[in-house]
Design a protein around this motif. Structure first.
Motif, short mmCIF file in Angstrom:
data_model
loop_
_atom_site.label_atom_id
_atom_site.label_comp_id
_atom_site.label_asym_id
_atom_site.label_seq_id
_atom_site.Cartn_x
_atom_site.Cartn_y
_atom_site.Cartn_z
N LYS A 1 76.99 58.56 68.23
CA LYS A 1 78.11 58.55 67.28
C LYS A 1 78.16 57.18 66.60
N THR A 2 78.33 57.19 65.29
CA THR A 2 78.38 55.94 64.53
C THR A 2 79.70 55.85 63.77
N TYR A 3 80.37 54.72 63.92
CA TYR A 3 81.59 54.45 63.14
C TYR A 3 81.31 53.25 62.26
N HIS A 4 81.53 53.39 60.98
CA HIS A 4 81.35 52.26 60.05
C HIS A 4 80.05 51.52 60.31
N THR B 1 85.64 57.02 73.93
CA THR B 1 85.03 57.89 72.93
C THR B 1 84.24 59.00 73.60
N VAL C 1 86.94 63.73 69.48
CA VAL C 1 85.91 63.04 68.73
C VAL C 1 84.70 63.97 68.73
#
Lengths: 519, 319
Positions: free
Chosen positions: B9-12, B42, B51
């Motif tokens: 999972k990638t955020y920003h 997460t 999520v």
């Protein structure tokens, strides 16, 4: 001067009217509030969920809030006419921002942990909104509704300007009649309403409105309160009259009509700027106007005969400082050339050309003088300068133009005009102080505004124009050394007017006919 | 029961979860351990789809959860948040009843279940009609747990459930928690940053750093056979204390000496108990006369606290 009753006596005397206005006021406030809630609440919820829209929506609602309330009402007239509709729309626009903003803030303010718990336990987005977020945001939302209510109670006083009723009728009537008791009779109940609703809503806020179901209750209250607006309209039927605030309060206005004719008609208060148009558009049936106003012709209205003679005559005549007449003896004869020249319908026609066809007063004056064979080119004299004043409406401008042409054409005097003076008081003070030499005045104004006799004296003169003229002339000469020259001919008195076809259809030509029709 | 396969999972543009792989067995207490920001919360929220992963799959009972009805999925999974997540406008009873109501249980059944849970979690029945605002921190967390357990879900997700409590309350609740029958049969997945807590409660610990799994294994495996320097350093600060929680009395049996005199403790410990269990049961650590009764494989020894610690020393030397 007429003796004024105490505030309490005034309110008791006017209790019917006061109740009507209060109910209308509550109705106006809450109908608009209800619409604001029905639209603002979903909008607030939407922007709380779609953050991107919030800037645009809140910005737009914020801009609406910055428009001065009287201007907002003004914008509404061309779009929605007069009456409750534009008033409710304007009030609704005012109430919108606090409702949207507080809904948004309230929902955004719900603890994110709690929102996550609702989601994590398996509530759908809808269930989370109705079971958790809205109930928790409710105190903030109610605070917004509370703010909106108080704003609306205040702004609703302005609704009287556009014939939507409410407590503003007394307030504006009081202002234009310089009657403090009347102002207070409107202002105090308005303030009390604001305090009452603020208090009630603060109680509601403190209740634990834990279930969204409980929101239904305030909504029902809102609906009930909204319907108050209809109440006064329900028990009055028939023709609708629109009167200026001043006419509503003057002894020679509606109170006199009630007293001497027994006239009892459903009334709304309206500003004279929109009154004629409203009658034309059939939003009003009877209006109070001035008998020589150009718009009577423009909108095809007829004036009703004052068969009991309660409106004092307003015969126009130039009033001149005696000192000037003594200094320039040729002046009197010149000014008298206009005496008896213009009757009511002619003056109405002249005003129509100015008000409706937007012709210049000079052109109208010159045309008229030519048609009467009175016009002469200017002699360009420099013997002296006569200063002529006028009040701020078309009829006065036209008369002043005629006088200045006559003086220039028949004497070696020059003329300086000072037009557009704000009111009777200003013109008259300028004349007594020697800053003006003459201006056109009306007998009724001379009597009621300058001489201010007691009520008995007034009623003695309302019947006969000649006795009034002589009384005024004599009193001015003695008190102020000001001469009333001969009347020009027309009588610009108060008058009731109706649309021509409607008056014809109902067989109304006198005020007594109207009274009979209403019974 | 739960399987993570190559989950990322990638955020920003920051990879918060990086190729996560692990499996949770049925009935297991599975602990996600790590410092804040390591991705453990997460990871937990991916199981009830608060999520969703960018890549990879999460399976529950062999089925990919991505294809399931999200609300129904969540109603089958107990979820305990850190703190202040009780609905303040609902009474305690209504808070507990949230999920059963969503599932459409009949009212008598809900009431019975609420009372039963309150009793099991030692919540006084008198607090049920009140609002959560009046509860103490410990009580609030019990209600939180009761709310998650109300519909008897086979899987319980807990995000720092004791995080908001003071040290004393926390230790007490943890102890009760271990003893609850209601929880014994359940698969529990818990997030914590507290090493002690992880070691006390966990059957399996998954230590994470920067979105990656550093090591997954039993407490003893992590402590005695760290997979890398990170695991070693992470545990080294609390090493001595952690030993107490990973060493069982049965491990020490051969070094335990029968103390001839002193007073026997009331409760009898078994070989399955940890050294920590035994030590915490001694109210006055300075009392040298108290003997702990330990029973292992049909024999019993009475050992003083000193004797227990000596045996632990021998155990470590010989390990």
């Amino acid at each position: 001067m007429q003796e004024q009753p105490t505030l309490w006596a005034f309110m008791q005397q006017q209790s019917d009217k006061l109740l009507d206005q209060t109910l209308q006021h509550i109705g106006l406030t809450f109908i608009s509030l209800l619409i604001a809630v029905l639209i603002g609440l979903p909008l607030g919820i939407a922007i709380a969920r779609k953050e991107k829209l919030s800037g645009v929506v809140l910005g737009f609602a914020g801009i609406l809030q910055t428009i001065p309330s009287i201007a907002l009402l003004g914008f509404m007239i061309p779009l929605f006419g007069i009456g409750p509709k534009p008033a409710i729309i304007a009030l609704f626009l005012y109430a919108l921002l606090p409702v949207i903003r507080n809904t948004y803030t309230g929902i955004r303010g719900v603890d994110p942990n709690i929102r996550e718990a609702a989601q994590g336990l398996g509530m759908s987005s809808r269930q989370s909104l109705f079971k958790v977020e809205l109930p928790l945001a409710m105190p903030v939302i109610l605070a917004g509704i509370r703010t909106a209510t108080v704003i609306n109670v205040g702004v609703a006083t302005l609704a009287a300007y556009i014939a939507a009723g409410g407590l503003g009728e007394f307030i504006f009537g009081g202002i234009s009649l310089n009657n403090t008791k009347m102002i207070l009779a409107g202002a105090i109940p308005a303030a009390l309403l604001a305090l009452l609703f603020d208090f009630l809503l603060s109680r509601l806020q403190r209740l634990r409105l834990k279930k969204t179901k409980a929101v239904v209750l305030p909504l029902i209250c809102l609906l009930t309160l909204s319907s108050f607006y209809m109440l006064p309209a329900m028990y009055h039927k028939g023709l609708l009259a629109g009167f200026t605030p001043e006419f509503m309060g003057r002894q020679d206005g509606y109170p006199g009509l009630r007293q001497y004719y027994g006239l009892n008609i459903r009334t709304v208060v309206i500003s004279d700027a929109v009154m004629y148009q409203a009658a034309f558009e059939k939003q009003l049936d009877v209006i109070s106007g001035y008998s020589t106003d150009g718009r009577i012709k423009a909108f095809d209205l007829v004036t009703l005969a004052d068969d009991k003679g309660i409106f004092p005559p307003y015969y126009a005549a130039p009033i001149v400082r005696q000192a000037v007449l003594d200094q320039y003896p040729e002046l009197e004869g010149t000014l008298e050339k206009l005496a008896g020249q213009i009757n009511d319908s002619m003056m109405t026609e002249l005003n129509y050309r100015a008000d409706h066809e937007h012709q210049s007063p000079e052109r109208i004056a010159a045309d008229f003088l030519r048609s009467r064979g009175l016009w002469r080119p200017s002699r360009e004299g420099h013997k002296g300068t006569i200063r002529i004043g006028s009040k701020i409406f078309a009829e006065q401008y036209i008369l002043v133009s005629m006088y200045s042409m006559l003086i220039k054409g028949y004497t070696d005097l020059d003329v300086a005009t000072k037009t557009g003076l704000g009111g009777t008081k200003i013109c008259f003070d300028a004349l007594t102080n020697g800053q003006l030499d003459l201006y056109p005045e009306y007998t009724g104004t001379g009597l009621l505004v300058m001489l201010q006799p007691d009520a008995k004296t007034v009623s003695r003169f309302t019947a006969n124009k000649d006795t009034l003229y002589h009384f005024v002339k004599q009193a001015f000469q003695q008190r102020y050394q000001i001469r009333w020259l001969s009347p020009i001919g027309f009588n610009n008195a108060y008058a009731l007017m109706m649309r021509r076809e409607q008056a014809k259809a109902l067989g109304i030509s006198r005020i007594s006919d109207l009274v009979r029709n209403l019974r | 029961m739960i399987e993570f396969n190559h989950v990322s999972k990638t955020y920003h543009q920051r990879k918060v979860i990086d190729d996560l792989n692990f499996a949770v067995k049925e009935g297991e207490n599975f602990i996600l351990l790590g410092t804040s920001g390591c991705g453990k919360t997460t990871t937990l929220k991916m199981i009830n789809r608060l999520v969703s992963p960018d890549t990879g799959t999460v399976r529950l009972d062999g089925e990919d959860i991505a294809g399931q009805h999200v609300e129904q999925l969540r109603r089958r999974i107990g979820y305990v948040l850190q703190h202040s997540s009780l609905f303040p406008h609902y009474t305690v009873a209504e808070n507990i009843a949230v999920v059963p109501r969503l599932l459409g249980w009949a009212k008598p059944k809900i009431d019975e279940r609420s009372r039963q849970l309150a009793a099991k979690l030692r919540l006084p029945e008198s607090c049920l009609p009140g609002y959560p605002g009046r509860l103490s921190g410990g009580e609030a967390q019990r209600v939180n747990l009761a709310r998650a357990l109300a519909a008897d879900p086979p899987l319980l997700l807990m995000d720092e459930p004791f995080g908001a409590l003071d040290t004393i309350t926390r230790a007490a609740i943890r102890r009760e928690f271990l003893d609850l029958d209601e929880l014994k049969a359940k698969t529990i997945m818990m997030v914590t940053h507290d090493v002690q807590e992880a070691f006390e409660l966990g059957d399996t610990i998954c230590l994470m750093d920067a979105g990656r799994v550093m090591q997954t294994g039993s407490p003893a495996e992590l402590l005695f056979r760290p997979a890398n320097a990170f695991v070693r350093d992470f545990l080294s600060g609390a090493y001595t204390q952690l030993i107490y929680t990973v060493v069982h009395l049965s491990d020490l049996w051969s070094w335990l000496q029968q103390d001839s005199d002193g007073q026997d403790s009331g409760n009898i410990f078994s070989g399955k108990n940890t050294v920590w269990d035994a030590i915490t049961a001694v109210p006055d650590k300075n009392d040298r006369t108290l003997r702990l009764r330990i029973r292992h494989e049909a024999s019993e020894k009475s050992v003083s606290l000193e004797g227990l610690l000596t045996a632990l020393n021998h155990y470590q030397k010989n390990r």
